[in-house]
Design an enzyme around this catalytic site. Structure first.
Site, PDB file in Angstrom:
ATOM      1  N   ARG A  48       0.810  -1.208   0.000  1.00  0.00           N
ATOM      2  CA  ARG A  48       0.000   0.000   0.000  1.00  0.00           C
ATOM      3  C   ARG A  48       0.852   1.272   0.000  1.00  0.00           C
ATOM      4  O   ARG A  48       0.363   2.352  -0.287  1.00  0.00           O
ATOM      5  CB  ARG A  48      -0.941  -0.015   1.213  1.00  0.00           C
ATOM      6  CG  ARG A  48      -1.929   1.117   1.269  1.00  0.00           C
ATOM      7  CD  ARG A  48      -3.139   0.820   2.161  1.00  0.00           C
ATOM      8  NE  ARG A  48      -2.850  -0.014   3.295  1.00  0.00           N
ATOM      9  CZ  ARG A  48      -2.423   0.435   4.487  1.00  0.00           C
ATOM     10  NH1 ARG A  48      -2.215   1.729   4.672  1.00  0.00           N
ATOM     11  NH2 ARG A  48      -2.198  -0.399   5.482  1.00  0.00           N
ATOM     12  N   TYR A  99     -16.335  19.285 -13.759  1.00  0.00           N
ATOM     13  CA  TYR A  99     -16.540  17.839 -13.837  1.00  0.00           C
ATOM     14  C   TYR A  99     -17.625  17.432 -12.845  1.00  0.00           C
ATOM     15  O   TYR A  99     -17.596  17.810 -11.680  1.00  0.00           O
ATOM     16  CB  TYR A  99     -15.230  17.125 -13.545  1.00  0.00           C
ATOM     17  CG  TYR A  99     -15.331  15.640 -13.350  1.00  0.00           C
ATOM     18  CD1 TYR A  99     -16.015  14.846 -14.263  1.00  0.00           C
ATOM     19  CD2 TYR A  99     -14.730  15.028 -12.256  1.00  0.00           C
ATOM     20  CE1 TYR A  99     -16.104  13.475 -14.085  1.00  0.00           C
ATOM     21  CE2 TYR A  99     -14.810  13.659 -12.068  1.00  0.00           C
ATOM     22  CZ  TYR A  99     -15.499  12.887 -12.983  1.00  0.00           C
ATOM     23  OH  TYR A  99     -15.585  11.531 -12.807  1.00  0.00           O
ATOM     24  N   ASP A 170      -7.544  21.212 -12.107  1.00  0.00           N
ATOM     25  CA  ASP A 170      -7.773  19.955 -12.824  1.00  0.00           C
ATOM     26  C   ASP A 170      -7.318  20.183 -14.257  1.00  0.00           C
ATOM     27  O   ASP A 170      -7.933  20.947 -15.007  1.00  0.00           O
ATOM     28  CB  ASP A 170      -9.256  19.583 -12.757  1.00  0.00           C
ATOM     29  CG  ASP A 170      -9.563  18.243 -13.407  1.00  0.00           C
ATOM     30  OD1 ASP A 170      -8.823  17.826 -14.327  1.00  0.00           O
ATOM     31  OD2 ASP A 170     -10.559  17.613 -13.008  1.00  0.00           O
ATOM     32  N   LYS A 195      -8.271   9.443 -18.774  1.00  0.00           N
ATOM     33  CA  LYS A 195      -8.547  10.126 -20.031  1.00  0.00           C
ATOM     34  C   LYS A 195      -7.294  10.164 -20.917  1.00  0.00           C
ATOM     35  O   LYS A 195      -6.792   9.127 -21.324  1.00  0.00           O
ATOM     36  CB  LYS A 195      -9.096  11.522 -19.751  1.00  0.00           C
ATOM     37  CG  LYS A 195     -10.183  11.572 -18.672  1.00  0.00           C
ATOM     38  CD  LYS A 195     -11.400  10.733 -19.001  1.00  0.00           C
ATOM     39  CE  LYS A 195     -12.608  11.047 -18.136  1.00  0.00           C
ATOM     40  NZ  LYS A 195     -12.444  10.810 -16.697  1.00  0.00           N
TER      41      LYS A 195
END
Length: 367
Positions: A48, A99, A170, A195
């Site tokens: 992790r 978004y 962003d 994306k």
């Protein structure tokens, strides 16, 4: 490259960063390291906390954005990690057009009394600056999704910092090849790497970049604690996608600019929104939602689907989603332009628009 070598340009970074050393019998590509546990005594200890395949991807994305990178299991995991920086009752300034996932997270946090949200027109720099008063964080996109509005990143960052707020951008639509917000004053950059960065519609991945070592440490600690880590195979696929990022963006952007010009002249289209860069074009159908739905269902090469940034061209009417802001026109269709031949893309769009024109505005909306 040596210490005396010039700084490589972004296209070169995309291809060369995050590679194993140039030594005999070393692989050219970073291997997929499938490990949940490591032998004690080193820096990793447990799966992790880190993975060599993540590191290769993060080194590459960090170099492209001009900071240090952390990758996450999805774009929304990255978004939630950044929003978690805001203290109880803190104020977040954000665009009214953004978004949907970000807006939903902001609304959820506000409904539970965690934060206060001030939604702004991100193109009105003076109004954004005024909204920064007492804010903890200023979050925005440029271009915005799906309205494709452009923000003055540098001016907003200056105003936000004067008010004592962190600035988050962003950068998913622009990619680090077209815009590097850290160099314009942003404290944190967020990507839905699902994306353009991965680019093949087969990975879900988020990324955060910052040039602030203290912020990096805090964000890394949150990822370690909450566990929103990327899969190793997904990290490897994303890094492979980055290797062609510059070629994909170059071709898709050229296609988008060409199509935006043609669409602006079509009688079925009342408005074309294209900021002059990137590969997203939004159009508003003159006859509203029904015409837009018909348009989306009549294309054959273009795929009716949500998401964006893949090699294939996709389109959708954004107001079909209940959470989309009411200020987005009912007839707005967002086009994610791919890398196909532009003449084939146009032929398909033109045929679909011809069907819309011939059927008229009385056509019922399709599900």
């Amino acid at each position: 490259m040596t210490a005396d070598s010039p700084t490589p340009r972004p296209a070169t970074i995309a291809v060369t960063a995050g590679r194993p050393p140039h030594e005999p019998d070393q692989p050219l590509n970073t291997p997929i390291v499938m490990a949940a546990t490591y032998v004690a005594g080193g820096d990793l200890e447990y799966g992790r906390y880190g993975n060599p395949t993540w590191t290769a991807l993060e080194d590459t994305l960090g170099a492209l954005e001009g900071g240090r990178c952390l990758t996450f299991s999805s774009g929304l995991a990255a978004v939630s990690t950044v929003l978690d920086l805001v203290g109880q009752g803190g104020t977040v300034v954000a665009p009214a057009h953004s978004y949907t996932g970000t807006l939903l997270q902001l609304a959820d946090l506000e409904s539970r009394g965690r934060i206060q949200v001030r939604l702004v027109d991100i193109t009105d720099t003076a109004a954004v600056a005024a909204a920064c008063d007492d804010a903890a964080l200023v979050w925005f996109e440029s271009p915005t999704n799906p309205a494709l509005e452009i923000a003055d990143i540098e001016a907003i960052a200056t105003a936000a910092h004067e008010a004592g707020a962190y600035v988050v951008v962003d950068n998913t639509f622009a990619t680090p090849l077209l815009q590097q917000p850290l160099s314009l004053g942003a404290d944190i950059v967020v990507h839905s790497a699902t994306k353009y960065i991965a680019g093949h519609s087969d990975v879900q991945m988020g990324a955060i970049m910052t040039a602030d070592d203290a912020l990096y440490g805090v964000l890394k600690g949150r990822r370690d604690l909450l566990g929103a880590i990327p899969g190793t195979f997904e990290a490897w696929l994303t890094l492979r996608g980055v290797r062609t990022l510059h070629l994909r963006v170059e071709r898709a952007q050229a296609n988008a600019a060409d199509l935006a010009g043609r669409l602006a002249e079509h009688p079925a289209i009342s408005q074309v929104r294209y900021p002059g860069f990137g590969a997203i074009v939004s159009v508003v159908l003159a006859d509203g939602a029904a015409a837009a739905d018909l348009f989306c269902h009549r294309t054959e090469l273009w795929i009716h689907a949500t998401s964006l940034g893949g090699v294939e061209s996709t389109l959708e009417r954004r107001r079909r989603w209940k959470a989309e802001p009411s200020t987005i026109p009912e007839g707005l269709v967002r086009l994610s332009v791919g890398i196909e031949d532009v003449e084939d893309l146009w032929t398909d769009l033109e045929a679909a628009l011809q069907h819309v024109t011939s059927r008229g505005s009385s056509t019922p909306a399709l599900d």
